[in-house]
Design a protein around this motif. Structure first.
Motif, PDB file in Angstrom:
ATOM      1  N   ALA A 151      49.402  24.104 100.124  1.00  0.00           N
ATOM      2  CA  ALA A 151      50.379  23.163  99.583  1.00  0.00           C
ATOM      3  C   ALA A 151      51.182  23.821  98.464  1.00  0.00           C
ATOM      4  O   ALA A 151      50.702  24.749  97.810  1.00  0.00           O
ATOM      5  CB  ALA A 151      49.653  21.930  99.049  1.00  0.00           C
ATOM      6  N   PRO A 152      52.412  23.369  98.221  1.00  0.00           N
ATOM      7  CA  PRO A 152      53.207  23.889  97.101  1.00  0.00           C
ATOM      8  C   PRO A 152      52.468  23.686  95.775  1.00  0.00           C
ATOM      9  O   PRO A 152      51.798  22.670  95.575  1.00  0.00           O
ATOM     10  CB  PRO A 152      54.500  23.064  97.153  1.00  0.00           C
ATOM     11  N   TRP A 153      52.611  24.679  94.892  1.00  0.00           N
ATOM     12  CA  TRP A 153      51.898  24.623  93.610  1.00  0.00           C
ATOM     13  C   TRP A 153      52.681  23.810  92.597  1.00  0.00           C
ATOM     14  O   TRP A 153      53.903  23.932  92.484  1.00  0.00           O
ATOM     15  CB  TRP A 153      51.700  26.041  93.081  1.00  0.00           C
ATOM     16  N   SER A 154      52.006  22.985  91.852  1.00  0.00           N
ATOM     17  CA  SER A 154      52.639  22.209  90.784  1.00  0.00           C
ATOM     18  C   SER A 154      51.704  22.188  89.590  1.00  0.00           C
ATOM     19  O   SER A 154      51.101  21.163  89.265  1.00  0.00           O
ATOM     20  CB  SER A 154      52.944  20.780  91.248  1.00  0.00           C
ATOM     21  N   GLY A 155      51.552  23.341  88.975  1.00  0.00           N
ATOM     22  CA  GLY A 155      50.647  23.438  87.840  1.00  0.00           C
ATOM     23  C   GLY A 155      51.376  23.809  86.565  1.00  0.00           C
ATOM     24  O   GLY A 155      52.609  23.914  86.538  1.00  0.00           O
ATOM     25  N   GLY A 179      40.962  24.898  87.388  1.00  0.00           N
ATOM     26  CA  GLY A 179      41.831  26.029  87.099  1.00  0.00           C
ATOM     27  C   GLY A 179      43.216  25.891  87.682  1.00  0.00           C
ATOM     28  O   GLY A 179      44.171  26.496  87.188  1.00  0.00           O
ATOM     29  N   ASN A 180      43.335  25.121  88.752  1.00  0.00           N
ATOM     30  CA  ASN A 180      44.607  24.848  89.425  1.00  0.00           C
ATOM     31  C   ASN A 180      45.450  26.111  89.597  1.00  0.00           C
ATOM     32  O   ASN A 180      46.586  26.192  89.123  1.00  0.00           O
ATOM     33  CB  ASN A 180      45.407  23.788  88.667  1.00  0.00           C
ATOM     34  N   PRO A 181      44.924  27.132  90.308  1.00  0.00           N
ATOM     35  CA  PRO A 181      45.672  28.376  90.461  1.00  0.00           C
ATOM     36  C   PRO A 181      46.826  28.241  91.454  1.00  0.00           C
ATOM     37  O   PRO A 181      46.780  27.419  92.366  1.00  0.00           O
ATOM     38  CB  PRO A 181      44.618  29.348  90.988  1.00  0.00           C
ATOM     39  N   LEU A 182      47.817  29.088  91.270  1.00  0.00           N
ATOM     40  CA  LEU A 182      48.905  29.156  92.237  1.00  0.00           C
ATOM     41  C   LEU A 182      48.398  29.737  93.547  1.00  0.00           C
ATOM     42  O   LEU A 182      48.864  29.368  94.620  1.00  0.00           O
ATOM     43  CB  LEU A 182      50.045  30.000  91.672  1.00  0.00           C
ATOM     44  N   LEU A 183      47.401  30.632  93.447  1.00  0.00           N
ATOM     45  CA  LEU A 183      46.912  31.335  94.626  1.00  0.00           C
ATOM     46  C   LEU A 183      45.453  31.711  94.407  1.00  0.00           C
ATOM     47  O   LEU A 183      45.035  31.979  93.282  1.00  0.00           O
ATOM     48  CB  LEU A 183      47.770  32.581  94.866  1.00  0.00           C
TER      49      LEU A 183
END
Length: 516
Positions: free
Chosen positions: A143-147, A107-111
């Motif tokens: 970690a910073p999001w990169s999605g 899902g690679n969520p931002l949060l």
């Protein structure tokens, strides 16, 4: 008044189900065994979390995951995500650590929103909001999001049940989900989904809000303006108590739940319950009949998939009055706007009454571009993977899964047909049939039986019983007695687990005619 945190309400946005709820601020709209929330309390909690999501960088179409442990917090997180403009990604807390990490990675969520009890299971590289209660949240940076953002209109990213293989993500749209709910309400009521003078009955949801069945039925209740009654973990006594306490006349149940209620001697009455809609897994005629005979409750079968956006086929009370038990076992008739084809292996359309694979065109279906869409969607029709037939009255009958079909030396066996015969034996409470590898025929059928209380059915007797009703090649070559059949959370039997255990014990294959 509750306001959207980032984006103004748009036509078809599911956040409007909270924004426009007809209840008063002091009216209770969510109940569970240990408490309740008024509309004002739910709204304040969702607004508080939405502001916090925005401060942590959640913006338009950015995914927010929730590790769902209990329904009230999941409900708050879902509406808060939409109020902040994000896309909601539920993750079931009952998954193993490995599965939970896989779902988060996919899902690679931002949060990630998670309660204190489950917080330690979320790897520290994810940005997390930890719920200390339904109004207080602690941020833990990752970690910073990169999605990537889903396409415009995306509301949720669900995952398929994964009963026949790895689960896959399904992107559902605000518009499609909302239209699907309105279509069903209109069919059940015989007219458009509008509020009336009489307050709607509470909607009891006996399944986790991590699952699409739970989420869809919660949104259904909000669209009606009906209070929710949540039962996150199904228990027969708790279920019967909630039915009595809230005067539930109509609700949903998975087939496995109906079986549990039918077999529990402590449950002698489900009054005032009158109707149950079957959800999440195929319901056999035997299961429906036992439940109806024991409790006097009519079972309204239905059919849908996460990829289709919810229910696309179902019964109405009018169907029950017209057809009664004559169609027992059918999942119902098509809802308005749904087009269905029954196709053979060469994708040619089959005539009425013949069994083939079900293809459905639904205006509520998954968003184009979802994983595997190119292989499963042709000319707008979704390949469901289910086998079925349409009768002359337009009722759909589910015959099984294409992936479950057993090929015994070129002879095709639908395991559900064999299972239903086995369930008719007085010593059998439940049955599962699946194909195991065979060095000569490719596959042969094996049966796993959960005996009725106090019974110990013999293998030869069950094979002979099956042979009386079915062709010889459909008779299981072996029978195994089990205390329980392994199921996922929505009640579907995990055939692959049974087959893997059998083949390991048998050294890789059963052998034609061999009984182990």
């Amino acid at each position: 008044m509750l306001e959207r945190t980032v984006h103004p309400a748009s036509n078809g946005d599911l956040a409007a189900l909270l924004l426009d709820h007809p209840a008063g601020e002091d009216q209770h709209v969510v109940h569970w065994l240990g408490g309740s929330l008024t509309l004002g309390e739910l709204s304040d909690a969702a607004q508080t979390l939405a502001r916090l999501l925005t401060r942590q960088g959640v913006g338009e179409r950015e995914p927010v995951a929730c590790v769902v442990d209990e329904g009230a917090t999941a409900l708050i997180t879902m509406f808060a995500t939409w109020l902040a403009g994000g896309v909601y990604v539920p993750v079931n807390a009952r998954l193993s650590d490995v599965e939970l990490h896989q779902h988060l990675t996919a899902g690679n969520p931002l949060l990630v929103v998670v309660g204190e009890v489950q917080a330690g299971r979320v790897p520290v590289h994810w940005n997390r909001l930890i719920a200390t209660d339904r109004q207080s949240w602690t941020h833990r940076a990752g970690a910073p999001w990169s999605g990537e953002r889903p396409a415009p209109g995306a509301a949720l990213i669900m995952r398929t049940s994964g009963t026949t293989g790895p689960s896959k993500p399904v992107v559902l749209r605000h518009r499609g989900v909302g239209d699907g709910i309105d279509t069903l309400i209109a069919r059940l009521r015989g007219g458009p989904a509008k509020g009336g003078a009489r307050s709607p009955m509470p909607n009891l949801i006996p399944t986790s809000l991590a699952l699409w069945a739970g989420i869809w039925n919660a949104l259904f209740a909000f669209r009606l303006g009906a209070p929710l009654v949540l039962l996150d973990r199904f228990d027969t006594v708790d279920y019967a108590e909630l039915v009595r306490r809230f005067g539930i006349r109509s609700t949903v149940l998975a087939p496995a739940m109906m079986t549990m209620l039918s077999e529990d001697p402590r449950i002698t009455d489900l009054a005032p319950l009158r109707f149950v809609r079957s959800i999440t897994a195929p319901l056999t005629p035997g299961q429906a009949r036992r439940f109806r005979d024991r409790f006097g409750v009519d079972v309204l079968n239905s059919y849908g998939q996460t990829e289709l956006g919810g229910e696309v086929v179902g019964w109405t009370a009018a169907d029950i009055r017209e057809f009664g038990a004559t169609k027992l076992g059918a999942v119902g008739r098509l809802h308005p706007g749904i087009v269905m084809r029954i196709l053979d292996d060469d994708r040619r359309e089959l005539p009425t009454g013949e069994v083939g694979e079900i293809w459905v065109r639904s205006p509520f279906a998954m968003q184009e571009g979802a994983e595997d869409a190119a292989d499963r969607v042709i000319d707008g029709f979704l390949r469901t993977g289910d086998l079925g037939r349409l009768d002359g009255d337009g009722f759909l009958w589910i015959e099984g899964r294409v992936s479950d079909m057993i090929n015994r030396g070129g002879l095709k066996i639908v395991p559900q047909e064999v299972e239903e015969v086995l369930r008719c034996h007085p010593d059998v409470a439940d049955a599962c049939v699946a194909g195991v590898s065979d060095p000569r025929l490719g596959e042969v059928p094996v049966a796993w039986i959960r005996p009725a209380a106090g019974a110990m059915p013999g293998e030869a007797a069950l094979q002979e019983f099956t042979r009386r009703s079915l062709a010889g090649y459909k008779v299981p070559v072996a029978v195994r007695l089990v205390e329980e059949l392994p199921r996922n959370e929505i009640g579907k039997v995990l055939r692959r687990e049974l087959v893997a255990g059998y083949e390991t014990a048998a050294g890789g294959g059963a052998g034609e005619g061999e009984v182990k």
